[in-house]
Design a protein around this motif. Structure first.
Motif, mmCIF file in Angstrom:
data_model
loop_
_atom_site.group_PDB
_atom_site.id
_atom_site.type_symbol
_atom_site.label_atom_id
_atom_site.label_comp_id
_atom_site.label_asym_id
_atom_site.label_seq_id
_atom_site.Cartn_x
_atom_site.Cartn_y
_atom_site.Cartn_z
ATOM 1 N N LYS A 170 6.351 -9.971 -26.958
ATOM 2 C CA LYS A 170 6.960 -10.654 -25.823
ATOM 3 C C LYS A 170 7.742 -9.630 -25.001
ATOM 4 O O LYS A 170 8.972 -9.615 -24.960
ATOM 5 C CB LYS A 170 7.873 -11.784 -26.306
ATOM 6 N N THR A 171 6.994 -8.747 -24.311
ATOM 7 C CA THR A 171 7.631 -7.627 -23.625
ATOM 8 C C THR A 171 8.435 -8.064 -22.410
ATOM 9 O O THR A 171 9.445 -7.429 -22.081
ATOM 10 C CB THR A 171 6.571 -6.602 -23.208
ATOM 11 N N ASP A 172 8.005 -9.110 -21.721
ATOM 12 C CA ASP A 172 8.783 -9.567 -20.560
ATOM 13 C C ASP A 172 10.157 -10.079 -20.983
ATOM 14 O O ASP A 172 11.170 -9.785 -20.332
ATOM 15 C CB ASP A 172 8.013 -10.672 -19.822
ATOM 16 N N GLU A 173 10.190 -10.847 -22.073
ATOM 17 C CA GLU A 173 11.479 -11.332 -22.575
ATOM 18 C C GLU A 173 12.329 -10.178 -23.103
ATOM 19 O O GLU A 173 13.553 -10.168 -22.926
ATOM 20 C CB GLU A 173 11.251 -12.375 -23.663
ATOM 21 N N ALA A 174 11.689 -9.213 -23.749
ATOM 22 C CA ALA A 174 12.426 -8.050 -24.237
ATOM 23 C C ALA A 174 13.017 -7.265 -23.078
ATOM 24 O O ALA A 174 14.168 -6.815 -23.138
ATOM 25 C CB ALA A 174 11.499 -7.159 -25.070
ATOM 26 N N LEU A 175 12.242 -7.102 -22.012
ATOM 27 C CA LEU A 175 12.732 -6.376 -20.838
ATOM 28 C C LEU A 175 13.947 -7.070 -20.242
ATOM 29 O O LEU A 175 14.942 -6.417 -19.878
ATOM 30 C CB LEU A 175 11.605 -6.281 -19.810
ATOM 31 N N ALA A 176 13.895 -8.395 -20.145
ATOM 32 C CA ALA A 176 15.042 -9.147 -19.621
ATOM 33 C C ALA A 176 16.265 -8.983 -20.517
ATOM 34 O O ALA A 176 17.403 -8.869 -20.020
ATOM 35 C CB ALA A 176 14.674 -10.623 -19.478
ATOM 36 N N MET A 177 16.060 -8.944 -21.824
ATOM 37 C CA MET A 177 17.176 -8.770 -22.753
ATOM 38 C C MET A 177 17.798 -7.376 -22.609
ATOM 39 O O MET A 177 19.030 -7.231 -22.601
ATOM 40 C CB MET A 177 16.698 -8.995 -24.181
ATOM 41 N N TYR A 178 16.968 -6.349 -22.474
ATOM 42 C CA TYR A 178 17.487 -4.998 -22.275
ATOM 43 C C TYR A 178 18.270 -4.903 -20.963
ATOM 44 O O TYR A 178 19.313 -4.239 -20.893
ATOM 45 C CB TYR A 178 16.349 -3.982 -22.265
ATOM 46 N N SER B 132 14.998 1.931 -23.087
ATOM 47 C CA SER B 132 14.033 0.981 -23.627
ATOM 48 C C SER B 132 13.277 0.284 -22.497
ATOM 49 O O SER B 132 12.080 -0.020 -22.634
ATOM 50 C CB SER B 132 14.758 -0.059 -24.493
ATOM 51 N N GLN B 133 13.951 0.046 -21.372
ATOM 52 C CA GLN B 133 13.256 -0.521 -20.218
ATOM 53 C C GLN B 133 12.202 0.446 -19.683
ATOM 54 O O GLN B 133 11.107 0.035 -19.281
ATOM 55 C CB GLN B 133 14.263 -0.838 -19.112
ATOM 56 N N ALA C 236 4.487 1.242 -19.988
ATOM 57 C CA ALA C 236 3.338 0.547 -20.577
ATOM 58 C C ALA C 236 2.736 -0.463 -19.608
ATOM 59 O O ALA C 236 1.542 -0.763 -19.684
ATOM 60 C CB ALA C 236 3.761 -0.150 -21.867
ATOM 61 N N LYS C 237 3.559 -0.986 -18.693
ATOM 62 C CA LYS C 237 3.079 -1.945 -17.702
ATOM 63 C C LYS C 237 2.610 -1.265 -16.419
ATOM 64 O O LYS C 237 2.292 -1.948 -15.433
ATOM 65 C CB LYS C 237 4.187 -2.950 -17.366
ATOM 66 N N ASN C 238 2.604 0.089 -16.401
ATOM 67 C CA ASN C 238 2.206 0.860 -15.214
ATOM 68 C C ASN C 238 3.120 0.601 -14.017
ATOM 69 O O ASN C 238 2.686 0.733 -12.865
ATOM 70 C CB ASN C 238 0.752 0.568 -14.838
#
Length: 230
Positions: free
Chosen positions: A116-124, A143-144, A150-152
């Motif tokens: 869940k990279t989008d949620e992880a990005l929001a948390m960071y 970490s962001q 990875a998302k280019n």
């Protein structure tokens, strides 16, 4: 016609041969099984101990530590969703605890492990913006960068690297941001835009040159002089 049953001696010989051929594999399998049992028993033991401590002393510092340790035990067992539930409960019960930002970092890492990279990005992003001067802020920013790469999303990653280098000077985080900045490939949208040729406003442009003066026509043939009188 009934078949003769093998004698006990033959069975013993076959068992012996089987053991000699596969004793290493059998021993390795038994060792793995034993370690699994120990790990499971240890997990159950520590989980129950932490939960009992939380239930018995719910609002104490010991209970806060037990939440963190319980979440770490769950993470090691790859129970990432359960670990995040434990950490979220810890944050709700102890919102002023010094390890709240660390708990959010752990939650973001668990979200990454679940894909869940989008949620992880929001948390960071939440960790970095909530306390920019905290010790977790530069780690959250880096970490962001990894997720954005990875998302280019190289432009966003480049911007964060530059932000880290500006805010944290010559720290190890700034050094890592510089390294990541070197590895980032320029995106197609970052190509330089051609600059049009500069035009001079008409009010300050040089006046046009005056047209050339008309030239006189060339002289025609002259009349012969009159004859002289005698």
């Amino acid at each position: 016609m009934p078949t003769a049953t093998p004698s006990s001696r033959d069975v013993a010989i076959e068992t012996r041969v089987f053991w000699e051929r596969f004793k290493k594999e059998i021993a390795a399998a038994l060792l793995i099984l034993l370690l699994g049992v120990i790990a499971f028993v240890g997990y159950r033991f520590y989980t129950q101990e932490y939960q009992q401590l939380i239930d018995r002393y719910p609002n104490t510092a010991a209970a806060a530590d037990a939440y963190i340790l319980l979440a770490e035990t769950q993470r090691k067992e790859k129970k990432f969703a359960e670990a995040n539930t434990t950490l979220q409960t810890f944050i709700a019960k102890f919102p002023q605890h010094d390890l709240v930002s660390t708990a959010r970092m752990a939650m973001a890492g668990n979200l990454e492990s679940m894909g869940k990279t989008d949620e992880a990005l929001a948390m960071y992003q939440q960790v970095a913006s909530a306390n920019p001067n905290g010790f977790n802020a530069p780690v959250a920013l880096l970490s962001q960068v990894y997720i954005l790469k990875a998302k280019n999303r190289n432009d966003d990653a480049r911007r964060i690297c530059e932000n880290i280098m500006t805010q944290y000077g010559t720290s190890v985080w700034a050094g890592e941001a510089m390294q990541q900045l070197r590895l980032l490939k320029p995106s197609s949208s970052s190509a330089p835009v051609p600059i049009p040729a500069a035009t001079i406003p008409p009010m300050i442009a040089a006046p046009p040159a005056p047209p050339p003066a008309p030239q006189a026509p060339p002289p025609g043939p002259q009349a012969p002089p009159p004859p002289k009188k005698p």
